[in-house]
Write a protein that holds these residues in place. Structure first.
Motif, PDB file in Angstrom:
ATOM      1  N   LEU A  79      17.876   4.249  -9.466  1.00 22.73           N
ATOM      2  CA  LEU A  79      18.684   3.735  -8.364  1.00 22.73           C
ATOM      3  C   LEU A  79      19.648   4.795  -7.855  1.00 22.73           C
ATOM      4  CD1 LEU A  79      19.503   0.071  -9.480  1.00 22.73           C
ATOM      5  CD2 LEU A  79      17.513   0.976  -8.254  1.00 22.73           C
ATOM      6  N   MET A  80      20.094   5.686  -8.716  1.00 25.93           N
ATOM      7  CA  MET A  80      21.020   6.735  -8.290  1.00 25.93           C
ATOM      8  C   MET A  80      20.366   7.716  -7.330  1.00 25.93           C
ATOM      9  SD  MET A  80      23.197   7.634 -11.749  1.00 25.93           S
ATOM     10  CE  MET A  80      24.261   8.772 -10.863  1.00 25.93           C
ATOM     11  N   ASP A  81      19.057   7.907  -7.467  1.00 25.10           N
ATOM     12  CA  ASP A  81      18.355   8.900  -6.636  1.00 25.10           C
ATOM     13  C   ASP A  81      17.591   8.283  -5.478  1.00 25.10           C
ATOM     14  OD1 ASP A  81      19.225  10.853  -8.418  1.00 25.10           O
ATOM     15  OD2 ASP A  81      17.454  10.621  -9.697  1.00 25.10           O
ATOM     16  N   SER A  82      17.632   6.963  -5.332  1.00 24.14           N
ATOM     17  CA  SER A  82      16.843   6.307  -4.291  1.00 24.14           C
ATOM     18  C   SER A  82      17.432   6.578  -2.910  1.00 24.14           C
ATOM     19  CB  SER A  82      16.774   4.797  -4.534  1.00 24.14           C
ATOM     20  OG  SER A  82      16.020   4.526  -5.694  1.00 24.14           O
ATOM     21  N   ASP A  83      16.569   6.443  -1.888  1.00 21.42           N
ATOM     22  CA  ASP A  83      17.028   6.714  -0.523  1.00 21.42           C
ATOM     23  C   ASP A  83      17.697   5.493   0.094  1.00 21.42           C
ATOM     24  OD1 ASP A  83      14.851   5.110  -0.134  1.00 21.42           O
ATOM     25  OD2 ASP A  83      13.733   6.504   1.138  1.00 21.42           O
ATOM     26  N   TYR A  95      10.154   4.313 -20.628  1.00 27.43           N
ATOM     27  CA  TYR A  95      10.618   5.328 -19.680  1.00 27.43           C
ATOM     28  C   TYR A  95      11.769   6.143 -20.247  1.00 27.43           C
ATOM     29  CZ  TYR A  95       7.913   2.478 -16.433  1.00 27.43           C
ATOM     30  OH  TYR A  95       6.903   1.787 -15.811  1.00 27.43           O
ATOM     31  N   THR A  96      11.689   7.454 -20.051  1.00 24.59           N
ATOM     32  CA  THR A  96      12.837   8.319 -20.308  1.00 24.59           C
ATOM     33  C   THR A  96      13.614   8.486 -18.999  1.00 24.59           C
ATOM     34  OG1 THR A  96      11.512  10.295 -19.848  1.00 24.59           O
ATOM     35  CG2 THR A  96      11.662   9.553 -22.156  1.00 24.59           C
ATOM     36  N   ARG A  97      14.833   8.968 -19.122  1.00 22.34           N
ATOM     37  CA  ARG A  97      15.668   9.105 -17.917  1.00 22.34           C
ATOM     38  C   ARG A  97      15.004  10.007 -16.887  1.00 22.34           C
ATOM     39  NH1 ARG A  97      17.209   9.527 -13.720  1.00 22.34           N
ATOM     40  NH2 ARG A  97      19.305   9.782 -12.868  1.00 22.34           N
ATOM     41  N   ASP A  98      14.427  11.108 -17.314  1.00 16.90           N
ATOM     42  CA  ASP A  98      13.855  12.038 -16.329  1.00 16.90           C
ATOM     43  C   ASP A  98      12.502  11.578 -15.792  1.00 16.90           C
ATOM     44  OD1 ASP A  98      12.361  12.489 -18.591  1.00 16.90           O
ATOM     45  OD2 ASP A  98      12.795  14.627 -18.742  1.00 16.90           O
ATOM     46  N   SER A  99      11.950  10.464 -16.339  1.00 22.68           N
ATOM     47  CA  SER A  99      10.682   9.950 -15.802  1.00 22.68           C
ATOM     48  C   SER A  99      10.903   8.917 -14.705  1.00 22.68           C
ATOM     49  CB  SER A  99       9.843   9.332 -16.919  1.00 22.68           C
ATOM     50  OG  SER A  99      10.403   8.092 -17.349  1.00 22.68           O
ATOM     51  N   LEU A 100      12.161   8.473 -14.504  1.00 17.77           N
ATOM     52  CA  LEU A 100      12.447   7.500 -13.442  1.00 17.77           C
ATOM     53  C   LEU A 100      12.276   8.160 -12.083  1.00 17.77           C
ATOM     54  CD1 LEU A 100      15.649   5.770 -14.889  1.00 17.77           C
ATOM     55  CD2 LEU A 100      13.249   5.167 -15.251  1.00 17.77           C
ATOM     56  N   ARG A 101      11.786   7.391 -11.131  1.00 15.59           N
ATOM     57  CA  ARG A 101      11.540   7.933  -9.792  1.00 15.59           C
ATOM     58  C   ARG A 101      12.277   7.099  -8.750  1.00 15.59           C
ATOM     59  NH1 ARG A 101      10.370  11.368 -12.517  1.00 15.59           N
ATOM     60  NH2 ARG A 101       8.370  12.416 -12.866  1.00 15.59           N
ATOM     61  N   PRO A 102      12.720   7.732  -7.662  1.00 15.56           N
ATOM     62  CA  PRO A 102      13.358   6.948  -6.589  1.00 15.56           C
ATOM     63  C   PRO A 102      12.344   6.026  -5.926  1.00 15.56           C
ATOM     64  CG  PRO A 102      13.024   9.225  -5.882  1.00 15.56           C
ATOM     65  CD  PRO A 102      12.673   9.171  -7.338  1.00 15.56           C
ATOM     66  N   THR A 103      12.808   4.892  -5.446  1.00 17.00           N
ATOM     67  CA  THR A 103      11.945   3.977  -4.696  1.00 17.00           C
ATOM     68  C   THR A 103      12.315   4.031  -3.228  1.00 17.00           C
ATOM     69  OG1 THR A 103      11.300   1.675  -4.353  1.00 17.00           O
ATOM     70  CG2 THR A 103      13.519   2.062  -5.165  1.00 17.00           C
ATOM     71  N   HIS A 104      11.346   3.763  -2.370  1.00 17.46           N
ATOM     72  CA  HIS A 104      11.563   3.849  -0.932  1.00 17.46           C
ATOM     73  C   HIS A 104      11.706   2.474  -0.290  1.00 17.46           C
ATOM     74  CE1 HIS A 104      10.634   8.155  -1.027  1.00 17.46           C
ATOM     75  NE2 HIS A 104       9.712   7.827  -1.899  1.00 17.46           N
ATOM     76  N   ALA A 140       0.842  -1.205   0.000  1.00 16.57           N
ATOM     77  CA  ALA A 140       0.000   0.000   0.000  1.00 16.57           C
ATOM     78  C   ALA A 140       0.874   1.250   0.000  1.00 16.57           C
ATOM     79  CB  ALA A 140      -0.925  -0.015   1.221  1.00 16.57           C
ATOM     80  N   ARG A 141       1.933   1.198   0.775  1.00 18.05           N
ATOM     81  CA  ARG A 141       2.849   2.338   0.818  1.00 18.05           C
ATOM     82  C   ARG A 141       3.554   2.516  -0.532  1.00 18.05           C
ATOM     83  NH1 ARG A 141       8.246   3.044   4.574  1.00 18.05           N
ATOM     84  NH2 ARG A 141       8.454   5.290   4.337  1.00 18.05           N
ATOM     85  N   ALA A 142       3.959   1.389  -1.157  1.00 15.70           N
ATOM     86  CA  ALA A 142       4.618   1.469  -2.462  1.00 15.70           C
ATOM     87  C   ALA A 142       3.695   2.065  -3.515  1.00 15.70           C
ATOM     88  CB  ALA A 142       5.088   0.076  -2.894  1.00 15.70           C
ATOM     89  N   LEU A 143       2.406   1.727  -3.470  1.00 21.29           N
ATOM     90  CA  LEU A 143       1.457   2.277  -4.432  1.00 21.29           C
ATOM     91  C   LEU A 143       1.440   3.797  -4.388  1.00 21.29           C
ATOM     92  CD1 LEU A 143      -1.548  -0.191  -4.035  1.00 21.29           C
ATOM     93  CD2 LEU A 143      -0.250   0.221  -6.148  1.00 21.29           C
ATOM     94  N   VAL A 144       1.578   4.352  -3.177  1.00 21.67           N
ATOM     95  CA  VAL A 144       1.571   5.811  -3.016  1.00 21.67           C
ATOM     96  C   VAL A 144       2.945   6.402  -3.306  1.00 21.67           C
ATOM     97  CG1 VAL A 144       1.196   7.692  -1.371  1.00 21.67           C
ATOM     98  CG2 VAL A 144      -0.321   5.701  -1.354  1.00 21.67           C
ATOM     99  N   GLY A 179      13.408  -5.991   8.161  1.00 23.22           N
ATOM    100  CA  GLY A 179      13.945  -5.192   7.071  1.00 23.22           C
ATOM    101  C   GLY A 179      12.883  -4.493   6.250  1.00 23.22           C
ATOM    102  N   HIS A 180      11.587  -4.625   6.623  1.00 20.52           N
ATOM    103  CA  HIS A 180      10.517  -3.943   5.897  1.00 20.52           C
ATOM    104  C   HIS A 180      10.495  -2.463   6.277  1.00 20.52           C
ATOM    105  CE1 HIS A 180       8.911  -7.617   4.275  1.00 20.52           C
ATOM    106  NE2 HIS A 180       8.716  -8.137   5.469  1.00 20.52           N
ATOM    107  N   GLY A 181      10.280  -1.612   5.280  1.00 16.29           N
ATOM    108  CA  GLY A 181      10.200  -0.190   5.545  1.00 16.29           C
ATOM    109  C   GLY A 181       9.001   0.153   6.407  1.00 16.29           C
ATOM    110  N   ILE A 182       9.193   1.100   7.328  1.00 22.09           N
ATOM    111  CA  ILE A 182       8.110   1.606   8.173  1.00 22.09           C
ATOM    112  C   ILE A 182       8.162   3.131   8.129  1.00 22.09           C
ATOM    113  CG2 ILE A 182       8.031  -0.388   9.723  1.00 22.09           C
ATOM    114  CD1 ILE A 182       9.723   1.212  11.710  1.00 22.09           C
ATOM    115  N   PRO A 183       7.041   3.798   8.416  1.00 24.75           N
ATOM    116  CA  PRO A 183       7.009   5.266   8.284  1.00 24.75           C
ATOM    117  C   PRO A 183       7.564   6.004   9.498  1.00 24.75           C
ATOM    118  CG  PRO A 183       4.824   4.453   8.842  1.00 24.75           C
ATOM    119  CD  PRO A 183       5.708   3.232   8.672  1.00 24.75           C
TER     120      PRO A 183
END
Length: 852
Positions: A282-286, A166-175, A45-49, A580-584
């Motif tokens: 991947l370069m911009d991911s947290d 996808y173009t390069r500028d359309s890629l988004r970081p993943t959390h 659910a968090r990934a969807l957002v 290891g699961h992400g939490i807010p």
């Protein structure tokens, strides 16, 4: 109004939360904390957002959306875990995506998902069990319904046909890279042809990651990336692009990669991997993509044996903020692993070069030349693991041509054993900054005499009884932990005034057996900052509690007696849970900002997320932030008008109370008789359990009972343990004939007029004293201990005599109620059936199972 909306108020969750409940990410409702909910529904659910960009109001989790179980099912009895709609109107005709998380196996999950999709308007479906996932598209043609696997979901605002375009500028970081890598790992383990070992799969995935980073770096913003998998595109076409790109990477960095290096995953597996990774930058991911992939694919048994627990990027960023890197620094990591600290250092130093170039209006060519100079000449990494050293070298090469500064050596070994190039490039006294997370683990020991002889910290130390100072002896230890030797090695590598940001076990900052380490550090440097990390930080790989420490090596002209502030903070959340699961919840960005303000000389709020202690105020070389928590001191000071703040150690010194500990009797004594041997787990809720685990003989009781001297109204407190430290019980007439172990403290009141034991029990159990006990618990490996610091506890005794008597009366009532309950419970048990070892005519005795 939606056609399935229920008129139900959102329930409130009590402050502090409940262990069996969690807050639903979408609805904000309190929901059961089941594995399915915690590991699959909430993360997706968090990934969807956050990753796919869908608005929360377009998503339904609670109350659950329902679909038909069969064509005639007008009541719609199938509950959907997650439903995604085309708008904020939740209706059958706007349903676009259904997500199934209940089934654990892929085949069962796919079957269930197809049932949901077949009888609903949803065109897209996802099965996700927390470790694997599957994306489906429904195709309706000529009266039949079929399903095809697709590489991924379209992001919000995209068509299905846009997947893979996808173009390069359309890629988004993943959390949540780990979730993606877990899905990839489990898919490959089950489906990859000719490859099943995790190490081989890890190498393949890391090669793909390098391709992706290279693709992101060398693709113009408005151009289409090459690593993509489109709808209906043949697997061979996707895989061909990947292999062509990797050949390009190998040719460009031929001094890092071997000609034999290749991507040998089968076409279908490669297409699956690209489908999972393609929407993300991947370069911009947290998160550090390479480290996360390594953590996921190389199991804890292999990493743990070498103490290889890679540092999460939020901690890497915190350490970098601590060290305050600039573009002139010469940086090293003598335990660089996959290169996380090196990459972050490079990014920060480049950012400073770019800022300077912008200020001075440098041409782009000059800026690039200066950035390359930083990468090539100012960053060095060492790791003794050849695979990791190669990964770090490749990572630095793909990101910024810093590959020449990474070497495969044993950092702790004498430099005479290194290759000449390594020894020339990594010399003692030449670095201004070190960022590192050296390997740690209680089973790791350096035992080679030639290595040990180089280090002061590999020798035995003794404390001068007159001065209290530690002195090094000439006797070598039989072995020493690498994390201890790395501290000395890092100080050797630094120039005077150099800064060391290091991750170390928390125990090194507080345990009496490690005080010589702190003493040694202070003889050569200043401890400038200490931030303790949550236990979850390196889970699920190790439970070790750690701290991030900033150490500044003495300058040649510095005054050792100079006082200075030490920044401290306690992180309670780190952005992921024990699996290891992400939490807010993540305290580290807040602490990083506080640290930045501290570095800028700005005032702090002085709470657990950032405060200072003057070096002169540090007690007995204890550098543990919770020991100095200002919030606790503020709460105690606030009670001064209404309470006498009494020191527990003073009560012992004045003869008001007597304090003792028990004995260890050995496992061979267990089960030899009916006398309860009370362990820490036998104490709960102010009482000793009626069915303790172990019993010992009458003969042993006669030997030890005089020394232990357990009497009615004595208070037993857990001194050592994991979670039970500070838990108390009061001895009654029902359970005074016992022995207790050495991990338990016994408090005996000798003057009821000054300190009634019932009042003392209430004081020990009060939140303000419990907080103090927590602050004075020190971790040794994974076990906590209160040690002798019980003497430091401050008891808030009400000044009002009537209030004190009311507390005593309440405790007496509670004790008597529990006493009667135990008698009733014993009576009920004995009515079930007689037992040869128990006297049916006795009102109460312990139910010690297995006694002789």
């Amino acid at each position: 109004m939606t056609d399935q909306m229920e008129s139900i108020a959102v329930p409130e969750v009590p402050a502090g939360g409940e262990a069996d409940r969690l807050i639903d990410y979408i609805s904000g409702r309190s929901v059961p904390n089941t594995p399915e909910e915690r590991e699959a529904v909430q993360p997706f659910a968090r990934a969807l957002v956050e990753d796919y960009g869908y608005p929360k109001e377009f998503i339904r989790t609670r109350p659950q959306w329902h679909v038909k179980a069969r064509p005639s099912d007008t009541r719609k009895t199938y509950p959907v875990d997650i439903a995604v709609f085309e708008s904020g109107t939740h209706a059958d005709e706007t349903l676009r995506v259904v997500v199934e998380c209940k089934k654990k196996k892929r085949k069962d999950g796919r079957d269930q998902l197809e049932d949901y999709m077949r009888l609903s308007r949803a065109e897209l479906g996802v099965w996700f069990n927390g470790d694997e996932r599957l994306f489906l598209r429904k195709i309706e043609a000529r009266g039949s319904v079929t399903f095809e696997r697709i590489p991924n979901l379209p992001r919000y605002g995209e068509r299905i046909e846009d997947i893979g375009l996808y173009t390069r500028d359309s890629l988004r970081p993943t959390h949540n890279l780990r979730s993606t890598f877990r899905a990839v790992r489990n898919y490959l383990a089950a489906n990859a042809v000719g490859m099943t070992r995790d190490e081989a799969l890890a190498q393949q995935i890391i090669n793909v990651i390098f391709c992706k980073i290279y693709d992101e770096r060398f693709t113009a913003p408005n151009e289409q990336v090459r690593l993509r998998a489109g709808i209906g595109e043949p697997d061979s076409q996707v895989a061909g692009r990947v292999r062509d790109l990797f050949r390009e990477v190998v040719q460009r960095y031929d001094d890092v990669f071997d000609e034999s290096d290749s991507i040998s995953l089968d076409d279908a597996s490669l297409a699956y991997v690209i489908g999972e990774l393609q929407p993300y930058s991947l370069m911009d991911s947290d998160r550090d993509a390479v480290a996360d992939a390594f953590e996921t694919f190389i199991g804890p048994s292999l990493k743990g044996a070498q103490g290889q627990f890679f540092t999460p990027r939020n901690v890497v960023q915190l350490v970098a903020e601590m060290v305050q890197l600039n573009s002139k620094d010469h940086v090293a990591d003598p335990a660089c692993g996959s290169g996380g600290f090196l990459v972050e250092s490079l990014r920060r130093m480049w950012a400073e070069v770019e800022a300077e170039a912008k200020r001075l209006k440098w041409p782009e060519k000059e800026t690039d030349a200066d950035k390359q100079r930083v990468a090539i000449r100012q960053i060095r990494g060492i790791d003794k693991d050849s695979f990791l050293a190669k990964v770090a070298k490749a990572y630095m090469a793909v990101l910024g041509d810093g590959r020449g500064g990474v070497f495969c050596e044993n950092s702790l070994a004498p430099m005479t054993q290194w290759h000449s190039k390594s020894a020339e490039e990594v010399r003692d006294g030449t670095f201004t900054a070190i960022l590192t997370n050296p390997p740690f683990g209680k089973k790791l020991k350096i035992t080679e005499a030639a290595t040990l002889a180089r280090y002061d910290l590999a020798h035995k130390w003794k404390r001068d009884t007159k001065t209290g100072e530690f002195e090094r002896t000439n006797k070598l230890s039989d072995g020493q932990s690498p994390q201890i030797l790395f501290i000395e090695k890092c100080l050797d590598l630094l120039r005077p005034g150099g800064r060391l940001g290091i991750v170390i076990p928390e125990s090194m900052l507080c345990n009496p057996s490690h005080r010589f380490i702190v003493s040694y550090i202070l003889s050569r440097a200043k401890i400038r900052a200490v931030i303790t990390m949550p236990e979850d930080l390196f889970q699920p790989y190790t439970h070790a509690k750690t701290a991030v420490v900033l150490i500044e090596k003495h300058r040649a002209d510095a005054s050792v007696d100079e006082d200075y502030p030490v920044f401290m903070a306690l992180a309670k959340w780190c952005g992921h849970d024990s699996r290891g699961h992400g939490i807010p919840f993540d305290d580290l960005p807040v602490i990083t900002r506080r640290l930045h303000r501290f570095n800028q000389g700005e005032p702090l709020e002085f709470d657990h997320l950032g405060f200072t202690v003057m070096a002169s105020e540090i007690q007995d070389n204890i550098y543990l932030p919770k020991y100095y928590n200002p919030e606790l001191k503020q709460r105690l000071d606030a009670l001064a008008d209404t309470h006498d703040l009494v020191n527990l150690g003073d009560l012992a010194d004045e003869g008001v109370i007597e304090v003792g500990t028990g004995h260890e009797v050995g496992k061979l004594a267990y089960g030899t008789g009916p006398i309860p041997f009370i362990r820490t787990s036998d104490i709960a809720n102010w009482e000793i359990k009626g069915d303790p685990k172990h019993g010992v003989s009458e003969a042993l009781y006669k030997t030890l009972s005089g020394r232990q001297n357990v009497e009615v109204d004595d208070i037993l407190m857990v001194r050592d343990g994991t979670y039970l430290v500070g838990t108390c019980a009061i001895v009654t007439d029902l359970d005074s004939k016992i022995l207790y172990q050495s991990h338990i403290l016994k408090f005996k009141s000798l003057d009821y007029g000054v300190m009634d034991p019932k009042l003392l029990l209430a004081l020990f159990s009060s939140p303000i004293v419990k907080e103090q006990i927590w602050a004075k618990r020190f971790t040794q490996d994974i076990i906590d201990t209160l040690g002798g610091r019980w003497r430091e506890l401050i008891l808030p005794v009400p000044k009002d005599e009537g209030q004190r008597q009311s507390i005593i009366d309440s405790v007496e009532s509670a004790i008597e109620g529990r006493r009667q309950a135990r008698l009733s419970a014993r009576k009920a048990v004995m009515q079930v059936a007689p037992h040869g070892s128990l006297d049916p005519d006795v009102d109460y005795d312990f139910l010690v199972i297995g006694r002789s």
